[in-house]
Design an enzyme around this catalytic site. Structure first.
Site, PDB file in Angstrom:
ATOM      1  N   THR A  35      10.143  -1.120  -0.484  1.00  9.80           N
ATOM      2  CA  THR A  35       9.158  -2.181  -0.272  1.00  9.80           C
ATOM      3  C   THR A  35       8.864  -2.900  -1.577  1.00  9.80           C
ATOM      4  O   THR A  35       8.761  -4.131  -1.625  1.00  9.80           O
ATOM      5  CB  THR A  35       7.856  -1.610   0.314  1.00  9.80           C
ATOM      6  OG1 THR A  35       8.130  -0.966   1.564  1.00  9.80           O
ATOM      7  CG2 THR A  35       6.823  -2.720   0.533  1.00  9.80           C
ATOM      8  N   TYR A  87       0.807  14.650   4.938  1.00 17.24           N
ATOM      9  CA  TYR A  87       1.078  13.263   4.532  1.00 17.24           C
ATOM     10  C   TYR A  87      -0.053  12.335   4.950  1.00 17.24           C
ATOM     11  O   TYR A  87      -0.526  11.512   4.150  1.00 17.24           O
ATOM     12  CB  TYR A  87       2.397  12.796   5.142  1.00 17.24           C
ATOM     13  CG  TYR A  87       2.814  11.406   4.720  1.00 17.24           C
ATOM     14  CD1 TYR A  87       3.294  11.165   3.436  1.00 17.24           C
ATOM     15  CD2 TYR A  87       2.739  10.337   5.608  1.00 17.24           C
ATOM     16  CE1 TYR A  87       3.685   9.893   3.042  1.00 17.24           C
ATOM     17  CE2 TYR A  87       3.133   9.063   5.228  1.00 17.24           C
ATOM     18  CZ  TYR A  87       3.598   8.849   3.945  1.00 17.24           C
ATOM     19  OH  TYR A  87       3.979   7.579   3.557  1.00 17.24           O
ATOM     20  N   LYS A 102      -2.676  10.097   2.455  1.00 14.48           N
ATOM     21  CA  LYS A 102      -2.903   8.655   2.575  1.00 14.48           C
ATOM     22  C   LYS A 102      -4.364   8.358   2.886  1.00 14.48           C
ATOM     23  O   LYS A 102      -4.924   7.362   2.391  1.00 14.48           O
ATOM     24  CB  LYS A 102      -1.985   8.065   3.649  1.00 14.48           C
ATOM     25  CG  LYS A 102      -0.503   8.145   3.312  1.00 14.48           C
ATOM     26  CD  LYS A 102      -0.175   7.428   1.999  1.00 14.48           C
ATOM     27  CE  LYS A 102       1.314   7.436   1.705  1.00 14.48           C
ATOM     28  NZ  LYS A 102       1.636   6.765   0.420  1.00 14.48           N
TER      29      LYS A 102
END
Length: 217
Positions: free
Chosen positions: A12, A122, A126
């Protein structure tokens, strides 16, 4: 505008850097990386940094908008502690430096399902990161929560296999809201977000990222 980026060497991030360098609204693009980029452009300023020593580079985090697409996987990081350091600590320090230097706009790539109370490691990471950055109270904060990403030349076997399955099901009208998101589309949405001048906090999820990238062209 002057852009500041961490995560510029990821899929990205590479697309984001490319698009910002092509965008006439951005006069300078500053990236904070651990190794040199294979890109040359008069607008590009590369800062080789040690993320363990923010005191050496935090004064350089000055500009109009800060972007973060920095993240890793447990397999690449090698341990949960190492992944937490990259996904949470490095990102949070970059954001803190930006805030201290009066950067008003922060744009973060998080993940679908981010929740600091999640049982999934995970998602928990985040979620923790999102909360840390929200606590800094940027004038404008945009958090993107993509699902599965479609990366060019990805070496993540599970990700590639999963994307193929979803794309196949999409052909039959199934799981349309979860279709893989190409990283160049995510990058476009991030660039678009930087040009919307408003105050407050926005969260953009899954399929909405596609329409966001298109609507604000």
């Amino acid at each position: 505008m002057k852009a500041l980026i961490i995560g510029a060497t990821g899929a990205t991030g590479k697309d984001l850097v490319h698009q910002l360098l092509q965008d006439p609204d951005f006069k300078e693009v500053h990236v904070f990386v651990r190794k040199p980029l294979k890109v040359e452009n008069e607008k590009l300023k590369v800062h080789l940094v040690d993320f363990e020593k923010p005191e050496e580079w935090k004064n350089l985090v000055k500009g109009d908008v800060a972007f973060s697409s920095l993240g890793t996987t447990l397999k690449v990081a090698g341990s949960k502690d190492a992944q937490r350091k990259i996904d949470v600590d490095y990102n949070a320090q970059f954001a803190k430096s930006a805030k201290e230097n009066n950067v008003e706009d922060f744009i973060l790539v998080s993940a679908y399902g981010a929740d600091r109370n999640s049982n999934m490691f995970y998602s928990k990471l985040k979620g923790e990161l999102e909360e840390k950055i929200k606590e800094l109270h940027f004038n404008q904060l945009t958090i993107f929560q993509p699902g599965m990403l479609e990366r060019k030349s990805s070496d993540r076997f599970a990700e590639v296999a999963g994307a193929k399955v979803i794309i196949f099901l999409n052909k039959f009208g199934l799981l349309k809201s979860q279709k893989p998101l190409p990283t160049n589309i995510l990058a476009k949405a991030m660039v678009n977000a930087s040009k919307i001048k408003s105050k407050g906090y926005s969260k953009i999820k899954l399929g909405n990222i596609f329409s966001f990238a298109e609507k604000h062209n």
